[in-house]
Enzyme design. Structure first.
Site, PDB file in Angstrom:
ATOM      1  N   CYS A 114       0.709  -1.429  -0.385  1.00  0.00           N
ATOM      2  CA  CYS A 114       0.091   0.076  -0.097  1.00  0.00           C
ATOM      3  C   CYS A 114       1.039   0.946   0.100  1.00  0.00           C
ATOM      4  O   CYS A 114       1.806   1.015   0.358  1.00  0.00           O
ATOM      5  CB  CYS A 114      -0.890   0.182   1.268  1.00  0.00           C
ATOM      6  SG  CYS A 114      -1.834   1.087   1.064  1.00  0.00           S
ATOM      7  N   CYS A 121      -0.301   0.837  10.708  1.00  0.00           N
ATOM      8  CA  CYS A 121      -0.612  -0.626   9.782  1.00  0.00           C
ATOM      9  C   CYS A 121       0.526  -1.313   9.502  1.00  0.00           C
ATOM     10  O   CYS A 121       2.117  -0.572   8.955  1.00  0.00           O
ATOM     11  CB  CYS A 121      -0.890   0.120   8.387  1.00  0.00           C
ATOM     12  SG  CYS A 121      -1.426  -0.928   7.654  1.00  0.00           S
ATOM     13  N   SER A 218     -11.816   5.192   7.006  1.00  0.00           N
ATOM     14  CA  SER A 218     -10.758   4.751   8.128  1.00  0.00           C
ATOM     15  C   SER A 218     -10.546   6.307   8.342  1.00  0.00           C
ATOM     16  O   SER A 218      -9.927   7.433   7.945  1.00  0.00           O
ATOM     17  CB  SER A 218      -9.703   4.571   7.604  1.00  0.00           C
ATOM     18  OG  SER A 218      -9.835   3.523   7.009  1.00  0.00           O
ATOM     19  N   CYS A 338      -4.490  -6.835  10.396  1.00  0.00           N
ATOM     20  CA  CYS A 338      -3.651  -7.066   8.779  1.00  0.00           C
ATOM     21  C   CYS A 338      -2.826  -6.607   8.510  1.00  0.00           C
ATOM     22  O   CYS A 338      -2.222  -6.024   8.839  1.00  0.00           O
ATOM     23  CB  CYS A 338      -5.592  -5.910   8.420  1.00  0.00           C
ATOM     24  SG  CYS A 338      -4.762  -5.733   6.569  1.00  0.00           S
TER      25      CYS A 338
END
Ligand code: SF4
Length: 362
Positions: A114, A121, A218, A338
């Site tokens: 990403c 993250c 988000s 994740c």
């Protein structure tokens, strides 16, 4: 393989155009589409309603390539299963299959890595590799389906795995057309949730498509300073622009917009943060109570973030007129954040390459 086309990513009308070039009748396109998307047949040789010669011609021109399950973690406490898939170029992605009372939902990835760089993250530090194709997105669902009996098919999808779906806009749209096609799986887009970190121009474009998707934003902070520190995308598209896009989406589609909020101790979980969230969200949906999903932030190595008290923050939000739920943590025992499986897999591979003792266990 390079010169061949990925047939799983073609709609019946696109396939019909390809078949026409081969001199085959258009009705074959629907037949082949049904074999793949309804009967779950992914080898031309097993499409028994086609002649052997036609099967061979299809083999020369197309390929079907479901992602391979490289690792599978099944929860001991509920029916959640997490898959680490390997794609044909060796890239790894993650998919989670979750069983709810109302059906079975898959959380799928839309990119390998990403670009968005969110600080909490697991995928962000590894950077971006490439977009997933529509077939690779659909393959995550069919791959998980094949792991279970035919009466336990996935009936809902959340695009909330690795990647920013709107950053892979065209392929995501094609995926949605494929999965919802009436000659194939026919999955209702009302059962699909698309999650975005807030790519405002593409949110407006999505609103104009007028699809019945639920949009999940988000959010993670209610002021620009905090949000920009957590999510670099906020430096490009500020909260007022983001809220305007949410309001436009709701107005144009009539579909819900929900908000994801990772509760991070000392960062965004104060009473003041709850007040700001109330002031931010209430005007976006006049006459309605906004809905926020609170996520106890997952511990990801190297981020330095710790989970805040989600239930206490929910109570603060309720006082501000906001409906909030603490996300039910399915598969708690396998609930690596994740992107964590992929990250562990890549880091293990690197440590082997670098001669250290770590092995991936894959
Ligand atoms: S949280 Fe989502 S958008 Fe942000 S870096 Fe991770 S995958 Fe990308």
């Amino acid at each position: 393989m390079e010169s061949k086309k990925d047939i799983l990513g073609l709609l019946p009308e696109q396939l019909a155009a390809e078949l026409k070039e081969m001199g085959a009748p258009a009705f074959r396109a629907k037949q082949i589409f049904r074999q793949m998307h309804v009967n779950r047949v992914f080898e031309f040789e097993k499409m028994t309603d086609l002649s052997r010669q036609f099967q061979a011609e299809l083999n020369d021109r197309f390929y079907i390539n479901l992602p391979k399950i490289r690792q599978k973690l099944a929860s001991c406490v509920d029916d959640t299963v997490k898959y680490l898939y390997m794609l044909s170029d060796g890239s790894m992605i993650e998919t989670v299959r979750m069983v709810y009372k109302h059906g079975i939902t898959a959380c799928i990835s839309t990119q390998v890595g990403c670009k968005m760089g969110c600080k909490f993250c697991a995928s962000a530090p590894l950077g971006f590799v490439r977009n997933l194709t529509p077939a690779e997105m659909i393959g995550q669902i069919y791959g998980a389906d094949q792991d279970f009996p035919a009466d336990q098919r996935i009936s809902g999808i959340v695009l909330m795995g690795i990647g920013e779906p709107l950053d892979n806009y065209e392929n995501v749209m094609q995926f949605l057309r494929l999965i919802s096609h009436q000659d194939g799986r026919g999955l209702s887009l009302r059962h699909v949730t698309l999650s975005t970190c807030g790519l405002v121009p593409l949110m407006h474009r999505l609103a104009d498509e007028a699809l019945p998707l639920t949009l999940s934003v988000s959010l993670h902070a209610a002021d620009d300073q905090t949000r920009s520190a957590l999510m670099p995308v906020n430096r490009r598209y500020r909260l007022d622009e983001l809220m305007h896009a949410c309001s436009a989406y709701f107005r144009k589609t009539g579909r819900r917009v929900t908000f994801e909020y990772a509760v991070i101790a000392g960062e965004n979980d104060s009473a003041e943060a709850a007040k700001k969230l109330g002031r931010l969200l209430r005007p976006v949906f006049p006459g309605q109570r906004p809905h926020v999903n609170l996520i106890p932030v997952n511990p990801v190595a190297g981020t330095g973030f710790h989970a805040g008290h989600a239930a206490a923050f929910r109570n603060k939000l309720e006082q501000e007129g906001i409906n909030a739920t603490v996300r039910r943590t399915l598969g708690e025992d396998i609930q690596a954040a994740c992107g964590q499986l992929r990250r562990d897999s890549i880091e293990s591979t690197e440590s082997v390459v670098n001669g250290s003792e770590g092995v991936s266990g894959l």
